[in-house]
Write a protein that holds these residues in place. Structure first.
Motif, PDB file in Angstrom:
ATOM      1  N   ASP A  67       0.835  -1.208   0.000  1.00 12.05           N
ATOM      2  CA  ASP A  67       0.000   0.000   0.000  1.00 12.05           C
ATOM      3  C   ASP A  67       0.872   1.261   0.000  1.00 12.05           C
ATOM      4  O   ASP A  67       0.668   2.173   0.790  1.00 12.05           O
ATOM      5  CB  ASP A  67      -0.960  -0.029   1.191  1.00 12.05           C
ATOM      6  N   LYS A  68       1.876   1.283  -0.881  1.00 10.20           N
ATOM      7  CA  LYS A  68       2.801   2.411  -1.029  1.00 10.20           C
ATOM      8  C   LYS A  68       3.505   2.760   0.287  1.00 10.20           C
ATOM      9  O   LYS A  68       3.763   3.909   0.588  1.00 10.20           O
ATOM     10  CB  LYS A  68       2.076   3.636  -1.570  1.00 10.20           C
ATOM     11  N   GLY A  69       3.798   1.751   1.083  1.00 13.10           N
ATOM     12  CA  GLY A  69       4.494   1.968   2.340  1.00 13.10           C
ATOM     13  C   GLY A  69       3.589   2.331   3.502  1.00 13.10           C
ATOM     14  O   GLY A  69       4.069   2.573   4.605  1.00 13.10           O
TER      15      GLY A  69
ATOM     16  N   PHE B 119       6.598  -8.299  16.849  1.00 13.36           N
ATOM     17  CA  PHE B 119       5.667  -8.853  15.869  1.00 13.36           C
ATOM     18  C   PHE B 119       4.462  -7.927  15.847  1.00 13.36           C
ATOM     19  O   PHE B 119       3.666  -7.920  16.790  1.00 13.36           O
ATOM     20  CB  PHE B 119       5.251 -10.276  16.227  1.00 13.36           C
ATOM     21  N   TYR B 120       4.373  -7.097  14.803  1.00 20.89           N
ATOM     22  CA  TYR B 120       3.281  -6.128  14.764  1.00 20.89           C
ATOM     23  C   TYR B 120       2.887  -5.782  13.329  1.00 20.89           C
ATOM     24  O   TYR B 120       3.645  -5.965  12.384  1.00 20.89           O
ATOM     25  CB  TYR B 120       3.659  -4.851  15.522  1.00 20.89           C
ATOM     26  N   PHE B 121       1.662  -5.267  13.227  1.00 15.77           N
ATOM     27  CA  PHE B 121       1.123  -4.720  11.983  1.00 15.77           C
ATOM     28  C   PHE B 121       0.995  -3.222  12.198  1.00 15.77           C
ATOM     29  O   PHE B 121       0.538  -2.778  13.255  1.00 15.77           O
ATOM     30  CB  PHE B 121      -0.255  -5.319  11.671  1.00 15.77           C
ATOM     31  N   GLN B 122       1.396  -2.438  11.190  1.00 18.23           N
ATOM     32  CA  GLN B 122       1.316  -0.983  11.298  1.00 18.23           C
ATOM     33  C   GLN B 122       0.618  -0.414  10.074  1.00 18.23           C
ATOM     34  O   GLN B 122       0.938  -0.778   8.940  1.00 18.23           O
ATOM     35  CB  GLN B 122       2.711  -0.383  11.419  1.00 18.23           C
ATOM     36  N   LYS B 123      -0.335   0.491  10.299  1.00 16.96           N
ATOM     37  CA  LYS B 123      -1.052   1.187   9.226  1.00 16.96           C
ATOM     38  C   LYS B 123      -0.833   2.679   9.419  1.00 16.96           C
ATOM     39  O   LYS B 123      -1.061   3.220  10.501  1.00 16.96           O
ATOM     40  CB  LYS B 123      -2.556   0.853   9.299  1.00 16.96           C
ATOM     41  N   VAL B 124      -0.349   3.349   8.365  1.00 19.35           N
ATOM     42  CA  VAL B 124      -0.077   4.786   8.416  1.00 19.35           C
ATOM     43  C   VAL B 124      -1.201   5.518   7.702  1.00 19.35           C
ATOM     44  O   VAL B 124      -1.548   5.201   6.559  1.00 19.35           O
ATOM     45  CB  VAL B 124       1.278   5.112   7.750  1.00 19.35           C
TER      46      VAL B 124
END
Length: 134
Positions: A87-89, A116-121
């Protein structure tokens, strides 16, 4: 009689023109379908797998002071890492692990998850879910 031959030639020309028009239309339909297939885009996922492996060896030439002290010690350490971005970083998944294997000391033999993680900017903020070191 001349008019029958002339009308037959005209009819054959009309039939040939109709056939050519149908073939051209079919070719245009095929090429437009190909263009539609080429327009479909797949998401780009960047990923990286890394880590390190280390082996340790210790040797003590003299006899230990206490019972149970060995002359040789072998141990190994493994640190795997996984990083995925899409998703474009703006979306990423990260994993960092740790494991140690010790020949004699069971207290030092273990494994754990360091991150261990998910990150959404988003535009003005970011959301992280999981275990993350800051």
């Amino acid at each position: 009689m001349g008019s029958n031959v002339y009308s037959q030639v005209i009819e054959e020309e009309i039939i040939e023109e109709e056939i050519l028009e149908e073939e051209i239309l079919e070719e245009n339909e095929i090429s437009s379908e190909i263009i539609e297939v080429e327009v479909i885009k797949t998401p780009k996922i960047k990923s990286e797998i890394s880590g390190n492996i280390r082996g340790d060896y210790r040797y003590y030439p003299k006899t230990g002071l206490y019972l149970g002290q060995e002359e040789e010690y072998y141990s190994a350490v493994f640190n795997p890492e996984l990083y995925m971005e899409w998703d474009k970083g703006n979306s990423l998944l990260q994993f960092k692990g740790f494991s140690r294997l010790n020949q004699w000391d069971e207290k030092q033999t273990h494994w754990d998850v360091r991150e261990f993680y998910f990150q959404k900017v988003f535009k003005k903020w970011e959301l992280s879910l999981g275990a993350k070191q800051i």
